[in-house]
Design a protein around this motif. Structure first.
Motif, PDB file in Angstrom:
ATOM      1  N   PRO A  52       0.801  -1.226   0.000  1.00  0.00           N
ATOM      2  CA  PRO A  52       0.000   0.000   0.000  1.00  0.00           C
ATOM      3  C   PRO A  52       0.832   1.274   0.000  1.00  0.00           C
ATOM      4  O   PRO A  52       0.371   2.312  -0.477  1.00  0.00           O
ATOM      5  N   VAL A  53       2.063   1.205   0.517  1.00  0.00           N
ATOM      6  CA  VAL A  53       2.901   2.401   0.579  1.00  0.00           C
ATOM      7  C   VAL A  53       3.204   2.922  -0.822  1.00  0.00           C
ATOM      8  O   VAL A  53       3.204   4.129  -1.071  1.00  0.00           O
ATOM      9  N   THR A  54       3.451   2.028  -1.766  1.00  0.00           N
ATOM     10  CA  THR A  54       3.743   2.440  -3.137  1.00  0.00           C
ATOM     11  C   THR A  54       2.578   3.228  -3.717  1.00  0.00           C
ATOM     12  O   THR A  54       2.755   4.306  -4.306  1.00  0.00           O
ATOM     13  N   PHE A  55       1.370   2.696  -3.570  1.00  0.00           N
ATOM     14  CA  PHE A  55       0.203   3.383  -4.105  1.00  0.00           C
ATOM     15  C   PHE A  55      -0.031   4.713  -3.403  1.00  0.00           C
ATOM     16  O   PHE A  55      -0.280   5.742  -4.049  1.00  0.00           O
ATOM     17  N   LEU A  56       0.054   4.742  -2.082  1.00  0.00           N
ATOM     18  CA  LEU A  56      -0.226   5.974  -1.350  1.00  0.00           C
ATOM     19  C   LEU A  56       0.823   7.049  -1.614  1.00  0.00           C
ATOM     20  O   LEU A  56       0.520   8.245  -1.536  1.00  0.00           O
ATOM     21  N   ALA A  57       2.045   6.654  -1.958  1.00  0.00           N
ATOM     22  CA  ALA A  57       3.049   7.649  -2.350  1.00  0.00           C
ATOM     23  C   ALA A  57       2.630   8.340  -3.645  1.00  0.00           C
ATOM     24  O   ALA A  57       2.811   9.557  -3.804  1.00  0.00           O
ATOM     25  N   ALA A  58       2.047   7.564  -4.568  1.00  0.00           N
ATOM     26  CA  ALA A  58       1.546   8.171  -5.807  1.00  0.00           C
ATOM     27  C   ALA A  58       0.370   9.097  -5.514  1.00  0.00           C
ATOM     28  O   ALA A  58       0.246  10.170  -6.116  1.00  0.00           O
ATOM     29  N   VAL A  59      -0.498   8.701  -4.581  1.00  0.00           N
ATOM     30  CA  VAL A  59      -1.610   9.569  -4.185  1.00  0.00           C
ATOM     31  C   VAL A  59      -1.074  10.856  -3.572  1.00  0.00           C
ATOM     32  O   VAL A  59      -1.564  11.963  -3.858  1.00  0.00           O
ATOM     33  N   ALA A  60      -0.054  10.744  -2.731  1.00  0.00           N
ATOM     34  CA  ALA A  60       0.524  11.926  -2.082  1.00  0.00           C
ATOM     35  C   ALA A  60       1.025  12.929  -3.112  1.00  0.00           C
ATOM     36  O   ALA A  60       0.895  14.148  -2.929  1.00  0.00           O
ATOM     37  N   ALA A  61       1.598  12.420  -4.203  1.00  0.00           N
ATOM     38  CA  ALA A  61       2.142  13.313  -5.225  1.00  0.00           C
ATOM     39  C   ALA A  61       1.055  14.050  -5.999  1.00  0.00           C
ATOM     40  O   ALA A  61       1.320  15.090  -6.598  1.00  0.00           O
ATOM     41  N   ARG A  62      -0.167  13.507  -5.996  1.00  0.00           N
ATOM     42  CA  ARG A  62      -1.254  14.082  -6.796  1.00  0.00           C
ATOM     43  C   ARG A  62      -2.254  14.878  -5.963  1.00  0.00           C
ATOM     44  O   ARG A  62      -3.225  15.404  -6.510  1.00  0.00           O
ATOM     45  N   THR A  63      -2.067  14.919  -4.652  1.00  0.00           N
ATOM     46  CA  THR A  63      -3.021  15.584  -3.762  1.00  0.00           C
ATOM     47  C   THR A  63      -2.288  16.497  -2.793  1.00  0.00           C
ATOM     48  O   THR A  63      -1.053  16.459  -2.689  1.00  0.00           O
ATOM     49  N   GLU A  64      -3.045  17.298  -2.059  1.00  0.00           N
ATOM     50  CA  GLU A  64      -2.436  18.240  -1.123  1.00  0.00           C
ATOM     51  C   GLU A  64      -2.978  18.129   0.295  1.00  0.00           C
ATOM     52  O   GLU A  64      -2.277  18.458   1.247  1.00  0.00           O
ATOM     53  N   ARG A  65      -4.219  17.706   0.442  1.00  0.00           N
ATOM     54  CA  ARG A  65      -4.867  17.765   1.758  1.00  0.00           C
ATOM     55  C   ARG A  65      -5.246  16.403   2.325  1.00  0.00           C
ATOM     56  O   ARG A  65      -5.124  16.163   3.520  1.00  0.00           O
ATOM     57  N   ILE A  66      -5.712  15.509   1.501  1.00  0.00           N
ATOM     58  CA  ILE A  66      -6.367  14.295   1.964  1.00  0.00           C
ATOM     59  C   ILE A  66      -5.409  13.400   2.749  1.00  0.00           C
ATOM     60  O   ILE A  66      -4.224  13.312   2.431  1.00  0.00           O
ATOM     61  N   ARG A  67      -5.926  12.769   3.809  1.00  0.00           N
ATOM     62  CA  ARG A  67      -5.115  11.874   4.632  1.00  0.00           C
ATOM     63  C   ARG A  67      -4.891  10.558   3.904  1.00  0.00           C
ATOM     64  O   ARG A  67      -5.717  10.114   3.100  1.00  0.00           O
ATOM     65  N   LEU A  68      -3.768   9.913   4.195  1.00  0.00           N
ATOM     66  CA  LEU A  68      -3.387   8.648   3.565  1.00  0.00           C
ATOM     67  C   LEU A  68      -3.349   7.579   4.657  1.00  0.00           C
ATOM     68  O   LEU A  68      -2.644   7.730   5.653  1.00  0.00           O
ATOM     69  N   VAL A  69      -4.096   6.497   4.462  1.00  0.00           N
ATOM     70  CA  VAL A  69      -4.230   5.473   5.499  1.00  0.00           C
ATOM     71  C   VAL A  69      -3.853   4.111   4.931  1.00  0.00           C
ATOM     72  O   VAL A  69      -4.372   3.700   3.890  1.00  0.00           O
ATOM     73  N   THR A  70      -2.954   3.413   5.616  1.00  0.00           N
ATOM     74  CA  THR A  70      -2.692   2.026   5.255  1.00  0.00           C
ATOM     75  C   THR A  70      -3.729   1.171   5.964  1.00  0.00           C
ATOM     76  O   THR A  70      -3.866   1.233   7.174  1.00  0.00           O
ATOM     77  N   GLY A  71      -4.435   0.369   5.177  1.00  0.00           N
ATOM     78  CA  GLY A  71      -5.541  -0.357   5.788  1.00  0.00           C
ATOM     79  C   GLY A  71      -5.566  -1.847   5.489  1.00  0.00           C
ATOM     80  O   GLY A  71      -6.524  -2.319   4.942  1.00  0.00           O
ATOM     81  N   ALA A  72      -4.522  -2.601   5.782  1.00  0.00           N
ATOM     82  CA  ALA A  72      -3.430  -2.255   6.692  1.00  0.00           C
ATOM     83  C   ALA A  72      -2.134  -2.839   6.148  1.00  0.00           C
ATOM     84  O   ALA A  72      -2.167  -3.712   5.290  1.00  0.00           O
TER      85      ALA A  72
END
Length: 350
Positions: free
Chosen positions: A57-77
């Motif tokens: 999940p870290v790989t995907f959420l890193a891509a989300v982080a690069a495309r967003t500014e505010r939204i929280r990122l949660v590993t589930g799990a």
């Protein structure tokens, strides 16, 4: 209440390629931020059509982080049993910095026997491996010159780099599916919990929540803690379409879950008391049961408002993760579900 989305890739290669899934998921994550959702969450699973496209999940959420500014990122799990804590703590600290402090780390024990078999790890070691992995990560984030002499890992002194963006570390949540002791332990530690109401009766979830909140307060932590629950979600302004397609996509996901848990019929572990019944219980559960018992959020916007109100009455002011990608749902259906929820349901619970 807070609302976010859980992006679980419950698909086969014949339905969607990995490239298509993640292109769609990234589009949905960007849309979630624009629509005012609070978080994006994703899973860690292996090998099967039940989440197996997401081994990290870290790989995907890193891509989300690069495309967003505010939204929280949660590993589930993330699953400590399958990753050395030095590696796990390090890459999560990287993600916390990449996102500038938007990470919340959900840890899980894992529950699929085939995953443990593939990693050649005994399910009977599940609880101690989980406890050791979570605590080792916490110390690596919060302390310097860490020396660890555990049952499964020994290292140190080491100082993890980079240091987490959030001090002393990102918020921690633990998955607690069926075990009251897990909920109580999370409360004592001051962690949040992630629960799956679809596999338990309302009364059992309420009992586990009561244990968690009592333990959390008794340990002197502020507030009532953090509670995440995930629900398959499908909305349409046409009630017949909502029920028909909602059922189709939910049953598609259900079949994949059944396939993933089949090995529980012949698996036993003291670490997972009662899990041998999962396959049978899953077979006996129907979409109509899930609607009647409010275990899915499916219907018109007004119907879903009533469903969320029922959930709040049962469980209090929790965080709900919508799963708008059930089964092989087309992207446009996921988008419509999210837009209808954001326009008609979110404002009622602001």
């Amino acid at each position: 209440m807070k609302f976010g989305i859980n992006l679980a890739p419950n698909v086969t290669p014949e339905e969607k390629s990995g490239g298509q899934v993640f292109a769609e998921f990234l589009e949905l994550a960007e849309l979630a931020e624009k629509l005012g959702f609070e978080h994006v969450k994703t899973v860690e699973h292996y090998f099967t059509s039940y989440g197996g496209y997401s081994p990290d999940p870290v790989t995907f959420l890193a891509a989300v982080a690069a495309r967003t500014e505010r939204i929280r990122l949660v590993t589930g799990a993330v699953l400590p049993a399958f990753t050395h804590p030095l590696k796990l703590a390090g890459k999560l600290a990287m993600l916390d910095n990449i996102s500038r402090g938007r990470l919340e780390v959900g840890f899980g024990r894992a529950f699929l026997p085939d995953e443990f078999a593939a990693f050649q790890i005994s399910m009977d070691e599940s609880r101690p491996r989980f406890d050791e992995g979570v605590e080792a990560c916490r110390r690596l984030w919060a302390e310097e010159n860490v020396v660890w002499d555990g049952q499964f890992y020994q290292f140190g002194p080491v100082t993890m780099l980079p240091r987490p963006f959030q001090e002393p570390h990102p918020p921690i949540l633990v998955a607690t599916a069926r075990t009251p002791e897990s909920a109580e332990a999370a409360g004592v530690a001051g962690y949040g919990v992630m629960m799956v109401p679809s596999i338990n009766k309302v009364e059992k979830v309420q009992d586990m929540l009561a244990l968690y909140r009592k333990a959390y307060a008794g340990a002197g932590h502020p507030g009532e803690g953090q509670v995440h629950m995930t629900y398959n979600t499908y909305l349409s302004e046409d009630p017949e379409q909502a029920r028909t397609l909602g059922k189709e996509y939910a049953e598609n996901t259900h079949e994949k879950l059944l396939s993933a848990v089949t090995s529980w019929a012949t698996t036993r572990s003291e670490q997972y008391r009662g899990y041998e019944q999962i396959a049978q219980k899953a077979k006996s559960s129907s979409f109509e049961d899930q609607i009647r018992e409010t275990k899915v959020l499916v219907g018109t916007p007004d119907e879903v408002v009533d469903q969320v109100r029922q959930i709040r009455e049962w469980f209090g002011e929790i965080t709900i993760s919508l799963q708008p990608t059930a089964g092989n749902m087309p992207l446009e259906e996921s988008v419509r579900t999210m837009r209808l929820f954001a326009e008609h349901v979110l404002p009622r619970f602001a």
